[in-house]
Each structure stands twice: as structure tokens, then as C-alpha cells.
Write a protein that holds these residues in place. Structure first.
Motif, PDB file in Angstrom:
ATOM      1  N   SER A 430       0.716  -0.911   0.004  1.00 19.64           N
ATOM      2  CA  SER A 430       0.235   0.302   0.024  1.00 19.64           C
ATOM      3  C   SER A 430       1.360   1.008   0.044  1.00 19.64           C
ATOM      4  CB  SER A 430      -0.688   0.277   1.437  1.00 19.64           C
ATOM      5  OG  SER A 430      -0.266   0.859   2.149  1.00 19.64           O
ATOM      6  N   ALA A 431       0.599   2.438  -0.331  1.00 17.48           N
ATOM      7  CA  ALA A 431       1.157   3.535  -0.346  1.00 17.48           C
ATOM      8  C   ALA A 431       1.502   4.015   0.950  1.00 17.48           C
ATOM      9  CB  ALA A 431      -0.142   4.694  -1.170  1.00 17.48           C
ATOM     10  N   GLU A 432       0.961   3.730   1.839  1.00 12.95           N
ATOM     11  CA  GLU A 432       1.384   4.101   3.553  1.00 12.95           C
ATOM     12  C   GLU A 432       2.578   3.278   3.996  1.00 12.95           C
ATOM     13  OE1 GLU A 432      -2.077   3.172   2.602  1.00 12.95           O
ATOM     14  OE2 GLU A 432      -2.566   5.610   2.551  1.00 12.95           O
ATOM     15  N   GLU A 433       2.287   1.959   3.666  1.00 12.27           N
ATOM     16  CA  GLU A 433       3.983   0.984   3.913  1.00 12.27           C
ATOM     17  C   GLU A 433       4.463   1.179   2.955  1.00 12.27           C
ATOM     18  OE1 GLU A 433       0.951  -3.201   4.402  1.00 12.27           O
ATOM     19  OE2 GLU A 433       1.263  -2.775   2.455  1.00 12.27           O
ATOM     20  N   TRP A 434       4.420   1.198   1.856  1.00  7.56           N
ATOM     21  CA  TRP A 434       5.862   1.819   1.561  1.00  7.56           C
ATOM     22  C   TRP A 434       6.639   3.244   2.137  1.00  7.56           C
ATOM     23  CZ3 TRP A 434       8.433   5.707  -1.225  1.00  7.56           C
ATOM     24  CH2 TRP A 434       9.279   5.385  -2.350  1.00  7.56           C
ATOM     25  N   GLU A 435       5.437   4.665   2.360  1.00 10.72           N
ATOM     26  CA  GLU A 435       6.355   5.306   3.085  1.00 10.72           C
ATOM     27  C   GLU A 435       6.779   4.855   4.438  1.00 10.72           C
ATOM     28  OE1 GLU A 435       3.142   8.521   0.924  1.00 10.72           O
ATOM     29  OE2 GLU A 435       2.420   7.669   3.257  1.00 10.72           O
ATOM     30  N   ALA A 436       6.557   3.914   4.934  1.00 13.37           N
ATOM     31  CA  ALA A 436       6.635   3.382   6.493  1.00 13.37           C
ATOM     32  C   ALA A 436       7.927   2.774   5.495  1.00 13.37           C
ATOM     33  CB  ALA A 436       5.432   2.727   6.916  1.00 13.37           C
ATOM     34  N   ALA A 437       8.597   2.514   4.742  1.00 14.86           N
ATOM     35  CA  ALA A 437       9.423   1.858   4.588  1.00 14.86           C
ATOM     36  C   ALA A 437      10.747   2.510   3.721  1.00 14.86           C
ATOM     37  CB  ALA A 437       9.482   0.554   3.727  1.00 14.86           C
ATOM     38  N   ALA A 438      10.362   3.577   3.389  1.00 18.18           N
ATOM     39  CA  ALA A 438      11.062   4.136   2.394  1.00 18.18           C
ATOM     40  C   ALA A 438      11.834   5.677   4.086  1.00 18.18           C
ATOM     41  CB  ALA A 438      10.197   5.457   1.265  1.00 18.18           C
ATOM     42  N   SER A 439      10.772   5.678   4.723  1.00 19.01           N
ATOM     43  CA  SER A 439      11.014   6.588   5.559  1.00 19.01           C
ATOM     44  C   SER A 439      11.317   6.097   6.804  1.00 19.01           C
ATOM     45  CB  SER A 439      10.120   7.329   5.954  1.00 19.01           C
ATOM     46  OG  SER A 439       8.690   7.042   6.413  1.00 19.01           O
ATOM     47  N   GLY A 440      11.416   4.634   7.459  1.00 16.60           N
ATOM     48  CA  GLY A 440      11.781   4.136   8.596  1.00 16.60           C
ATOM     49  C   GLY A 440      11.068   4.550   9.513  1.00 16.60           C
ATOM     50  N   GLN A 441       9.628   4.489   9.042  1.00 16.06           N
ATOM     51  CA  GLN A 441       8.582   5.322   9.946  1.00 16.06           C
ATOM     52  C   GLN A 441       8.184   6.330  10.027  1.00 16.06           C
ATOM     53  OE1 GLN A 441       7.006   2.247  12.703  1.00 16.06           O
ATOM     54  NE2 GLN A 441       4.188   2.151  12.197  1.00 16.06           N
ATOM     55  N   GLY A 442       8.947   7.922   9.498  1.00 22.71           N
ATOM     56  CA  GLY A 442       9.187   8.647  10.016  1.00 22.71           C
ATOM     57  C   GLY A 442      10.523   9.267  10.750  1.00 22.71           C
ATOM     58  N   ARG A 443      10.917   8.206  10.767  1.00 18.35           N
ATOM     59  CA  ARG A 443      12.561   8.694  10.742  1.00 18.35           C
ATOM     60  C   ARG A 443      13.238   9.799  10.160  1.00 18.35           C
ATOM     61  NH1 ARG A 443      11.307   3.689  12.499  1.00 18.35           N
ATOM     62  NH2 ARG A 443      11.785   3.883  14.964  1.00 18.35           N
ATOM     63  N   ARG A 444      12.551   9.522   8.605  1.00 18.79           N
ATOM     64  CA  ARG A 444      14.017  10.011   7.351  1.00 18.79           C
ATOM     65  C   ARG A 444      12.785  11.457   6.643  1.00 18.79           C
ATOM     66  NH1 ARG A 444      15.021   5.057   7.990  1.00 18.79           N
ATOM     67  NH2 ARG A 444      14.292   3.747   6.095  1.00 18.79           N
ATOM     68  N   ILE A 445      12.998  11.868   6.108  1.00 23.69           N
ATOM     69  CA  ILE A 445      12.261  12.419   4.574  1.00 23.69           C
ATOM     70  C   ILE A 445      12.799  12.196   3.593  1.00 23.69           C
ATOM     71  CG2 ILE A 445      11.704  14.390   2.945  1.00 23.69           C
ATOM     72  CD1 ILE A 445      10.343  14.437   5.380  1.00 23.69           C
ATOM     73  N   TRP A 497       4.397   1.251  -8.596  1.00 23.25           N
ATOM     74  CA  TRP A 497       2.772   1.026  -8.173  1.00 23.25           C
ATOM     75  C   TRP A 497       3.031   0.814  -6.786  1.00 23.25           C
ATOM     76  CZ3 TRP A 497      -0.416   2.604 -11.544  1.00 23.25           C
ATOM     77  CH2 TRP A 497      -0.613   3.111 -12.629  1.00 23.25           C
ATOM     78  N   THR A 498       1.698   1.522  -6.678  1.00 23.59           N
ATOM     79  CA  THR A 498       0.981   0.188  -5.007  1.00 23.59           C
ATOM     80  C   THR A 498      -0.364   0.291  -5.227  1.00 23.59           C
ATOM     81  OG1 THR A 498       0.570   2.552  -4.254  1.00 23.59           O
ATOM     82  CG2 THR A 498       2.572   2.530  -4.360  1.00 23.59           C
ATOM     83  N   ARG A 499      -1.257  -0.728  -3.958  1.00 25.22           N
ATOM     84  CA  ARG A 499      -2.356  -0.936  -4.413  1.00 25.22           C
ATOM     85  C   ARG A 499      -3.090   0.138  -4.005  1.00 25.22           C
ATOM     86  NH1 ARG A 499      -4.003  -3.765   0.873  1.00 25.22           N
ATOM     87  NH2 ARG A 499      -2.450  -3.855   2.223  1.00 25.22           N
ATOM     88  N   SER A 500      -2.746   1.363  -3.393  1.00 20.07           N
ATOM     89  CA  SER A 500      -3.921   2.416  -2.809  1.00 20.07           C
ATOM     90  C   SER A 500      -4.597   3.066  -3.976  1.00 20.07           C
ATOM     91  CB  SER A 500      -2.546   2.984  -2.132  1.00 20.07           C
ATOM     92  OG  SER A 500      -2.259   2.401  -1.240  1.00 20.07           O
ATOM     93  N   VAL A 501      -5.917   2.877  -4.019  1.00 14.20           N
ATOM     94  CA  VAL A 501      -6.238   3.637  -5.039  1.00 14.20           C
ATOM     95  C   VAL A 501      -6.710   4.526  -4.629  1.00 14.20           C
ATOM     96  CG1 VAL A 501      -8.949   2.878  -5.839  1.00 14.20           C
ATOM     97  CG2 VAL A 501      -7.569   1.584  -5.806  1.00 14.20           C
TER      98      VAL A 501
END
Length: 552
Positions: A430-445, A497-501
């Protein structure tokens, strides 16, 4: 020699039927091909306990999180709507972690200075005009007074002094043989060495606000709520009135410390490390002060019984706790994207932590070729239910792509990305999972940190090597586009791509994450960047990676 036994036609048909049924069952249940494997990275997503309870702070309930950073995150998460437009605490968030060393014991007034004591001082001052107690920036001919003296409630002599400026508080403390505390000293006393969330502890206490009228709450007598004292005995640092101090960052002279009877949400404003800059001339019925002394305080003509508490020498953490993640996001995210923080930190099913396994790289052309050859894929067993008829998973430039099979597959639409993930035994993140993985769940931009220049991702800023054209590359950690956990090319190379609509484009669209080799990475490599595309869209800058809910 005895001939081998033969099977009759019925047995043969039964065996073939069972074999066919097994194959169909394997395809329908979307079992992954046994010969295909992927390099994945385990990502643990942690969620603050009870973060979805917006009323938790007001009722004295608190999160089960144990670290100071997690507790601060939980308070900020509850109050994101307020923080979406409030900028008062930005300077605290931007400073991040910091500490102060108190080199020798410091005495602080146990109570905020009382209204009656300040009136006596204001009457004493004209008879001692030559005493050097004024701040250097105080205007000439300044008259010390409180503009709430005539108020029925705030005029109580045992109520905290209020309605006075920073200049007034500064002069009073100097005349008393002390000084205004510095902001870091005030925080050290309020939060202690254990980094308490509030002066009294880690659980918000709503008792000091018993009245609907905030002025009644501001005029409460010192010590009316002993359960909000600090462990050392300092009273009322988180309620009644905020307190003037000397700001010791960014050149500002005046700071307003602590919560008060008016500002809400109370569980936010009373957090010990948060304070605001204010003009030295500012007056408010919700702003008073207490004094600090470098030696035990002595009686004065207007205060005969000093009552002070000692802050012992030592090191104190006075900034953002190490484990906190939301303050950094508030510093780096535009205010119109603050809602992203809630997506990162809230989980609908209430689980405290979730493990996800994400392919370390974007899916390669070699891996995609195995998918295209599978007869069950050709038969359509892995297709999404709404996939268009006559759809082909084969990219239009497939033969050209296969001249470099280790590069990311591109020119695949969402239907093909979905089918590949199903075939592989996983799913699109999902987009949220992708964002969390890329950012360390908010640790970096950015995937690698908060500074874009610290890496050289494959984005529009990158100059191709001599004789090379812009295009995708084989992902590696050499260019710095890597998360500390080991995920590669989430900032650039190809978008994913993500699975988020999404309905952001006014119609049915899918969220795409990450930058690519044609887009400026300063914006698109950020974890908060999103694009919205039709599921039928194909591009030579667009690929995908796969998520698994269990180890591969």
C-alpha cells in the motif's frame, strides 16, 4: 518375465483428473512458483498504543509506550489537527535532541510569583530608581505594572502574578537577588533527568482545570493540586499561568514556558519541553513567572519568606527525546501534508507492530520473464477481477528490455504489477506501507536521511556517464539511494505502483510512489510525494516491487 501391470482407462482418467484439479487448485489459491525466489528486506512497523483515542489525554489515560520519545509521539499524534496550523513549537521540533549541563545547584521559586508580591515590588521600584535591575533592551522610562490588577479574579493577591511583560518579570527577579531562569533550566527542572513528559510525570492530569472559566483556573492558589508538583516539589509548572524565561536559542530574548488555564489542547501545551517565543512587551492574564537563584534566596522588602526548591547540578536532556519520530516530520513536512503522519502511525486493526517483507529492489526484467512464461499466468489465473479483457502483460518494448535483463522492468501497467505480485505469492505494498518503509516510519524524509545532497539517486539531477542515456540502472547501494534497512532505489530509478486507490484526480486512479530518472528528486524522492495514475498507464519510468507478509 512377468509383464508389468497396466492401468485401465478409468484409473488413468481419474489420475489425470486429480492432477488437473491439483494444478487448478494451486493456481486458484495463488501459490507462488517454487522455482522463483526474491531478495527481501524485513520491515517492522510499530504503532503507538491507543493512538486512535483522541480523548485519551483529557481523561488522564496514557499510552502504553514506555520510552520518552514514544510518549511524546503519542501526544503529538492525538493533536495533529491542532499542529496542522500551529507553528508555535516549530523551533523546538527543529532543534531536535539537545542537553544542558547545570554546573552548580540552582534554586527555583517553588511557586509562581504571587500577584500581591508583584504589587509590592511595583510600589517599591519608584523609590529605588538607580538600582540596576532593568533588562538591557527595556525602553527608557518603563513603568512596571500588571494590567489585571482591577480584575475581580486575577486581582487576588495570592493568585499568580499575570498581565505583565517580560521586562517586568526580569526586573522583579533581579531586584529579588535572582534572575529569570533560562529556558533550558526551566525544562530541566520540569522534566528531570528521566525526561518526564509533564512536570508531574508521564500521564496527563486534567484536575487543575476544574472551572469552565479559564480565568478562574488561572487564579488558583499555589499548590491547589499537589499531585501536579514535580518530584522535587516545584508547583504549578504545567497549569495556571505560563511562565516567562530567557530564551537561549536563535537570539530570542523572551520565552513563555509551560501550559496555562487558557491554551488548548491542554495535554499538548503542558508538555514540559515545549515552549513559545513571545515579544518582551506582550501581556496576558495567562502569563506569569517564577525566579531562579544561583544561591539560596534571601528575604526582600516585599517577600519575607522565600520558598525555593533546589535543582541539582548535572546533565539534563531538554530537547526532543531520541526515540521520537513525529517532531522531525513536523519540521520537514509542509503543513498541508501533516495528514501523512497519521497514515504512518495509525493502524486500523489495533496491532502494536507488524512485519512486512519488501523486495530489496524493483522487480527485474529477468524475474518478469519467468512470470510471462508461466502457463497459469497466460491462462489468467492471477489476473485482478476487473482487469480489462484482452489485456496483455507483455510490455510493448519487451524485446528491447530483455537486452538488459538485470534492469527494472518498466512499461507495465497496474494490472500486470498486481498479477505479478499475486503470482509471486505476495502483493503490491500500500502507499502507506511504502512510505513507512522508505522513511523508517517517519525517521527520515528521503530513504537515506533528511538531506537530499547526501546521496546521488538516479533522478533528473544526476548527470549520465559519458556515452550513456538517461534510463533505469541496476540498483545498488553505491549511489546512496538506500535505506538503513537495505531497501534500494526507493528515491529514484523508476517510480513504483502501489495497491492504494485514489480519487484525487477526480476518477479512479492508483497511487504511485517514488521518483525516477526523469523527475527532479528533491521533490519526488521525498517519502511524502505521491502521483495518481490510471491503472492502464504504462511508462518507461514506471515499475514496481512486491511485499510479502511472511519471510521468503
Amino acid at each position: 518375465m512377468k509383464p508389468l501391470p497396466t492401468m485401465d482407462a478409468r484409473t488413468v482418467r481419474r489420475a489425470l483428473a486429480l492432477l488437473a484439479a491439483a494444478c487448478v487448485l494451486a493456481a486458484v489459491t495463488k501459490l507462488r512458483p517454487l522455482w522463483q525466489d526474491f531478495e527481501t528486506v524485513r520491515i517492522r512497523l510499530d504503532y503507538p498504543a491507543r493512538a486512535q483515542s483522541s480523548q485519551a489525554g483529557e481523561h488522564g489515560e496514557e499510552d502504553a509506550a514506555t520510552s520518552p520519545g514514544a510518549r511524546l509521539d503519542a501526544v503529538l499524534l492525538r493533536n495533529l489537527t491542532h499542529l496542522g496550523y500551529l507553528r508555535s513549537f516549530d523551533h523546538v521540533f527543529a532543534r531536535g535532541r539537545r542537553s544542558v549541563t547545570i554546573t552548580r545547584p540552582l534554586w527555583l521559586d517553588r511557586c509562581e510569583v504571587r500577584q500581591g508580591d508583584f504589587y509590592k515590588f511595583a510600589g517599591w521600584r519608584p523609590f529605588h530608581p538607580d538600582m540596576p535591575i532593568a533588562a538591557s533592551a527595556q525602553p527608557a522610562d518603563w513603568r512596571h505594572f500588571s494590567n489585571t490588577r482591577g480584575h475581580t479574579v486575577s486581582g487576588r493577591l495570592d493568585a499568580p502574578a499575570n498581565g505583565l511583560t517580560w521586562f517586568d518579570a526580569y526586573a522583579y527577579c533581579q531586584a529579588a537577588g535572582g534572575r529569570l531562569p533560562r529556558a533550558t533550566e526551566w525544562i530541566a527542572a520540569a522534566s528531570g533527568r528521566e525526561q518526564r513528559l509533564y512536570p508531574w510525570g508521564d500521564v496527563f492530569n486534567a484536575e487543575p482545570w476544574p472551572y469552565l472559566d479559564p480565568l478562574l483556573n488561572a487564579a488558583r492558589k499555589c499548590g491547589a493540586h499537589p499531585d501536579t508538583d514535580t518530584p522535587s516539589g516545584l508547583a504549578d509548572m504545567g497549569q495556571h499561568v505560563s511562565e516567562w524565561a530567557v530564551a537561549d536559542d536563535r537570539g530570542h530574548a523572551a520565552a513563555a514556558m509551560g501550559g496555562n488555564a487558557y491554551n488548548a489542547p491542554r495535554d499538548l501545551y503542558s508538555v514540559a519541553i515545549l515552549y513559545r517565543h513571545a515579544p518582551a512587551r506582550y501581556r496576558s492574564p495567562y502569563l506569569g513567572f517564577r525566579c531562579a537563584f544561583d544561591a539560596p534566596p534571601q528575604p526582600t522588602p516585599w517577600r519575607t519568606e522565600p520558598n525555593a526548591v533546589v535543582l541539582s547540578a548535572g546533565d539534563y536532556a531538554v530537547g526532543i527525546p531520541e526515540q521520537a519520530r513525529i517532531p522531525s516530520l513536523l519540521t520537514n513536512l509542509p503543513r498541508d501534508r501533516v495528514a501523512l503522519i497519521r497514515r504512518l502511525f495509525e493502524r486500523e486493526d489495533g496491532r502494536a507492530s507488524v512485519d512486512m517483507h519488501l523486495t530489496a529492489r524493483e522487480i527485474t526484467r529477468r524475474e518478469y520473464a519467468a512470470f510471462l512464461r508461466d502457463p497459469f499466468v497466460i491462462a489468467g489465473f492471477h489476473a485482478e477481477a476487473n482487469q480489462p479483457r484482452e489485456h496483455s502483460h507483455r510490455p510493448p518494448d519487451w524485446d528491447k528490455q530483455m537486452t538488459q535483463p538485470e534492469l527494472p522492468v518498466v512499461n507495465v501497467d497496474w494490472w500486470s504489477a498486481y498479477a505479478f505480485a499475486s503470482w509471486a505469492g505476495g502483493r503490491l505494498p500500500s502507499a502507506e506501507e511504502w512510505e513507512a518503509a522508505a522513511s523508517g516510519q517517519g525517521r527520515r524524509i528521503y530513504p537515506w536521511g533528511n538531506d537530499f545532497a547526501a546521496a546521488a539517486p538516479n533522478t533528473a539531477e544526476r548527470t549520465p556517464a559519458a556515452g550513456m542515456h538517461r534510463g533505469p540502472i541496476a540498483a545498488s547501494a553505491a549511489d546512496g539511494d538506500a535505506t538503513p534497512e537495505g531497501l534500494l532505489a526507493m528515491g529514484g530509478n523508476v517510480s513504483e505502483w502501489t495497491r492504494s486507490v485514489s480519487g484525487a484526480s477526480g476518477g479512479y486512479a492508483v497511487i504511485v510512489k517514488g521518483g525516477n530518472y526523469l523527475l527532479p528528486g528533491t521533490e519526488t524522492a521525498r517519502m511524502d510525494y505521491r502521483n495518481h495514475l490510471s491503472p492502464n498507464y504504462r511508462s518507461r519510468t514506471l515499475g514496481f516491487r512486491v511485499a510479502f507478509d511472511r519471510p521468503r
